[in-house]
Motif scaffolding. Structure first.
Motif, PDB file in Angstrom:
ATOM      1  N   ASN A  72       0.541  -0.886  -0.429  1.00  0.00           N
ATOM      2  CA  ASN A  72       0.032   0.217  -0.213  1.00  0.00           C
ATOM      3  C   ASN A  72       1.050   1.163  -0.092  1.00  0.00           C
ATOM      4  O   ASN A  72       0.860   2.398  -0.689  1.00  0.00           O
ATOM      5  N   LEU A  73       1.803   0.964   1.184  1.00  0.00           N
ATOM      6  CA  LEU A  73       3.023   2.193   0.723  1.00  0.00           C
ATOM      7  C   LEU A  73       3.538   2.659  -0.416  1.00  0.00           C
ATOM      8  O   LEU A  73       3.889   3.782  -0.557  1.00  0.00           O
ATOM      9  N   GLY A  74       3.240   1.220  -0.811  1.00  0.00           N
ATOM     10  CA  GLY A  74       4.916   1.468  -1.935  1.00  0.00           C
ATOM     11  C   GLY A  74       3.643   2.020  -3.137  1.00  0.00           C
ATOM     12  O   GLY A  74       4.373   3.054  -4.150  1.00  0.00           O
ATOM     13  N   ASN A  75       2.704   1.436  -3.174  1.00  0.00           N
ATOM     14  CA  ASN A  75       1.399   2.617  -4.883  1.00  0.00           C
ATOM     15  C   ASN A  75       1.327   3.200  -4.016  1.00  0.00           C
ATOM     16  O   ASN A  75       0.975   4.834  -5.382  1.00  0.00           O
ATOM     17  N   LEU A  76       0.969   4.402  -3.114  1.00  0.00           N
ATOM     18  CA  LEU A  76       0.591   5.449  -2.790  1.00  0.00           C
ATOM     19  C   LEU A  76       2.508   6.113  -2.903  1.00  0.00           C
ATOM     20  O   LEU A  76       2.097   7.469  -3.306  1.00  0.00           O
ATOM     21  N   GLU A  77       3.427   5.895  -2.618  1.00  0.00           N
ATOM     22  CA  GLU A  77       4.883   6.107  -3.263  1.00  0.00           C
ATOM     23  C   GLU A  77       5.092   7.043  -4.866  1.00  0.00           C
ATOM     24  O   GLU A  77       5.141   7.536  -5.562  1.00  0.00           O
ATOM     25  N   ARG A  78       4.403   5.520  -5.383  1.00  0.00           N
ATOM     26  CA  ARG A  78       4.185   5.669  -6.515  1.00  0.00           C
ATOM     27  C   ARG A  78       3.388   6.535  -7.203  1.00  0.00           C
ATOM     28  O   ARG A  78       3.628   7.419  -8.436  1.00  0.00           O
ATOM     29  N   ASP A  79       1.916   6.763  -6.684  1.00  0.00           N
ATOM     30  CA  ASP A  79       1.250   7.795  -6.948  1.00  0.00           C
ATOM     31  C   ASP A  79       1.578   9.036  -7.141  1.00  0.00           C
ATOM     32  O   ASP A  79       1.930   9.802  -7.684  1.00  0.00           O
ATOM     33  N   ILE A  80       2.772   9.187  -6.038  1.00  0.00           N
ATOM     34  CA  ILE A  80       3.214  10.444  -5.734  1.00  0.00           C
ATOM     35  C   ILE A  80       4.064  10.895  -6.550  1.00  0.00           C
ATOM     36  O   ILE A  80       4.218  11.957  -7.224  1.00  0.00           O
ATOM     37  N   ASP A  81       5.342   9.981  -6.412  1.00  0.00           N
ATOM     38  CA  ASP A  81       6.395  10.448  -7.862  1.00  0.00           C
ATOM     39  C   ASP A  81       5.426  10.469  -8.673  1.00  0.00           C
ATOM     40  O   ASP A  81       5.762  11.269 -10.087  1.00  0.00           O
ATOM     41  N   ILE A  82       4.841   9.826  -9.571  1.00  0.00           N
ATOM     42  CA  ILE A  82       3.890   9.971 -10.610  1.00  0.00           C
ATOM     43  C   ILE A  82       3.232  11.754 -10.842  1.00  0.00           C
ATOM     44  O   ILE A  82       3.729  12.277 -11.681  1.00  0.00           O
ATOM     45  N   LYS A  83       2.865  11.770  -9.683  1.00  0.00           N
ATOM     46  CA  LYS A  83       1.754  13.364  -9.684  1.00  0.00           C
ATOM     47  C   LYS A  83       3.133  14.493 -10.070  1.00  0.00           C
ATOM     48  O   LYS A  83       2.789  14.798 -10.332  1.00  0.00           O
TER      49      LYS A  83
END
Length: 479
Positions: free
Chosen positions: A374-385
């Motif tokens: 879950n945290l990895g998905n959040l960090e990946r979404d933040i990087d994309i944004k």
């Protein structure tokens, strides 16, 4: 007729002197007016040739109906937004002191003060009303609109902006500021802000999404207490190892205490006469002292029986003491047994708590991969944004640069700015004197002519013969 006019030479002279004197005094007292002017050139707009692209080597310059375009730009210059900003920036709605010099300047200043006092008195008694701030700005805009002269130059694409004011510095500032505000208004009307607006909206949206994701990530880390998954896993495993060792030690202690309690209970049931069931109990200090007393009393019984009978008072007293000691020993053994039972219950509770903690730690260890995902998905979404935001910011800067360098919007340029004028354009003394001389001559001649025309008196002998048909016998000369 000419003779009559010559007879009225005094009227001609006095009237001319009066008019010329009035003009001279008026020109002397009239406040000088300085005119500043600046010019704006309207260039041709640059368009791509969409009709004949094969022939076009590049963009072409074209002005569609130059007269209409010049008139449109003049209306933009005289528009209310431009004039309102000029009034507000230069505070034209406020009262100001006009610089005056010399005797005429002092007289004009006194007249202005007098007029200002009368206006204040009239406003105080209600004859006139005081302007509010918005009304004062509106009145100043109207005055500026009347005094500002905007006209095209003949046979050219140049627009002249002219303004007169008693203050030469202010006249130059007004003209230059009107030109600058016109350029801003021209860009605001003609510039295409669609691309910039789109990027601004997208940047705001992405920034809002990015802020929400960052807050969610921070909340998740605070809730789970996870900073680094490898370190968190090692910490959990180390805690599990420590808890497992602690549980093993507790279990060993439980087995030892349980075996001791069971053995004591079994011996007490099998051999009730046994005072101390286990030898290690005798090592307890108080119980050891009681055992020593008991053995001494036993030895005294043997000694007393050698000297006295079993019914003797000495023997009975010792037996009574032995019974009391036996009871104390049994009670103390029971106390030690209860202490072991309490310790056993405490160890069992500790074992249960340790088992519960170990279970929670194992559950947490099992949940780590899910939380990590879950945290990895959040960090990946933040990087994309963040990557999208960087691209949008770059596009937005490029669009701003494109707007600032768009040649199609540079067709209105300030050709020359105004400098404070050195000489007033009004009043011009010599011109006023010439015009006054002509005007006074016309007025005096006209007045003399009309007076002569309407005068029906007989002035010369020929008038008697002409109008009365009589002959003149004698005349009295003028004394």
């Amino acid at each position: 007729m000419l003779h009559g006019l010559f007879r009225r030479w005094d009227l001609f002279v006095y009237l001319n002197l009066a008019i010329l004197g009035t003009i001279l005094v008026g020109s002397w007292l009239w406040p000088p007016s300085y005119q500043a002017s600046s010019s704006i050139v309207i260039l041709g707009r640059t368009y791509a040739d969409l009709l004949t692209p094969a022939k076009a080597a590049g963009p072409s310059t074209l002005i569609m109906n130059p007269k209409e375009e010049i008139n449109s730009e003049i209306e933009i210059i005289r528009s209310r937004p431009v004039l309102t900003r000029v009034v507000q920036d230069l505070h034209l709605d406020k009262s100001r002191t006009v610089p005056d010099h010399g005797i005429s300047g002092a007289i004009r200043s006194g007249m202005r003060v007098t007029i200002r006092v009368f206006r204040g008195v009239f406003a105080a008694i209600g004859v006139t009303k005081r302007y509010t701030e918005s009304q004062a700005i509106e009145a100043a805009v109207e005055r500026l609109h009347r005094r500002l002269v905007v006209e095209p130059a003949i046979d050219s694409q140049i627009i002249w902006i002219k303004y007169r004011d008693p203050d030469p510095e202010l006249s130059a500032k007004v003209v230059n500021l009107v030109a600058e505000e016109y350029q801003k208004q021209h860009l605001a009307i003609n510039i295409n802000r669609g691309e910039c607006s789109f990027y601004c909206e997208q940047i705001d949206k992405v920034q809002a999404d990015l802020k929400g994701l960052q807050e969610q990530l921070l909340h998740t880390k605070e809730k789970t207490g996870i900073v680094s998954f490898p370190e968190q896993s090692r910490a959990v495993l180390k805690k599990l190892e420590t808890l497992d060792n602690s549980r093993t030690n507790v279990q060993k202690e439980i087995i030892r205490v349980q075996a001791r309690v069971d053995k004591i209970q079994q011996l007490r049931q099998a051999r009730p006469e046994l005072l101390i069931p286990l030898p290690d109990l005798a090592q307890e200090q108080q119980l050891s002292a009681l055992e020593d007393k008991y053995l001494n009393l036993k030895f005294q019984v043997i000694t007393v029986l050698q000297r006295y009978t079993p019914q003797s008072r000495q023997y009975l007293f010792i037996q009574q003491q032995i019974g009391a000691i036996r009871k104390q020993i049994k009670d103390h053994v029971s106390t030690l047994l209860e202490r072991d039972l309490a310790k056993l219950r405490e160890l069992q509770a500790e074992e249960q708590a340790t088992d519960q903690t170990i279970g929670d730690m194992k559950s947490q260890l099992d949940q780590l991969p899910i939380a990590e995902m879950n945290l990895g998905n959040l960090e990946r979404d933040i990087d994309i944004k963040q990557a999208i935001l960087s691209v949008l910011l770059k596009k937005y800067q490029d669009s701003l640069l494109a707007q600032n360098t768009d040649r199609r919007l540079e067709n209105a340029k300030i050709l020359s700015l105004a400098a404070p004028p050195l000489k007033p354009v009004f009043p011009i003394l010599w011109l006023n004197l010439i015009l006054g001389l002509v005007f006074s001559g016309v007025i005096s001649l006209s007045l003399a002519f009309f007076l002569e025309y309407w005068d029906d008196s007989l002035k010369i002998p020929e008038d008697v013969e002409r109008y009365l048909g009589r002959s003149v016998f004698a005349s009295i000369p003028e004394l």
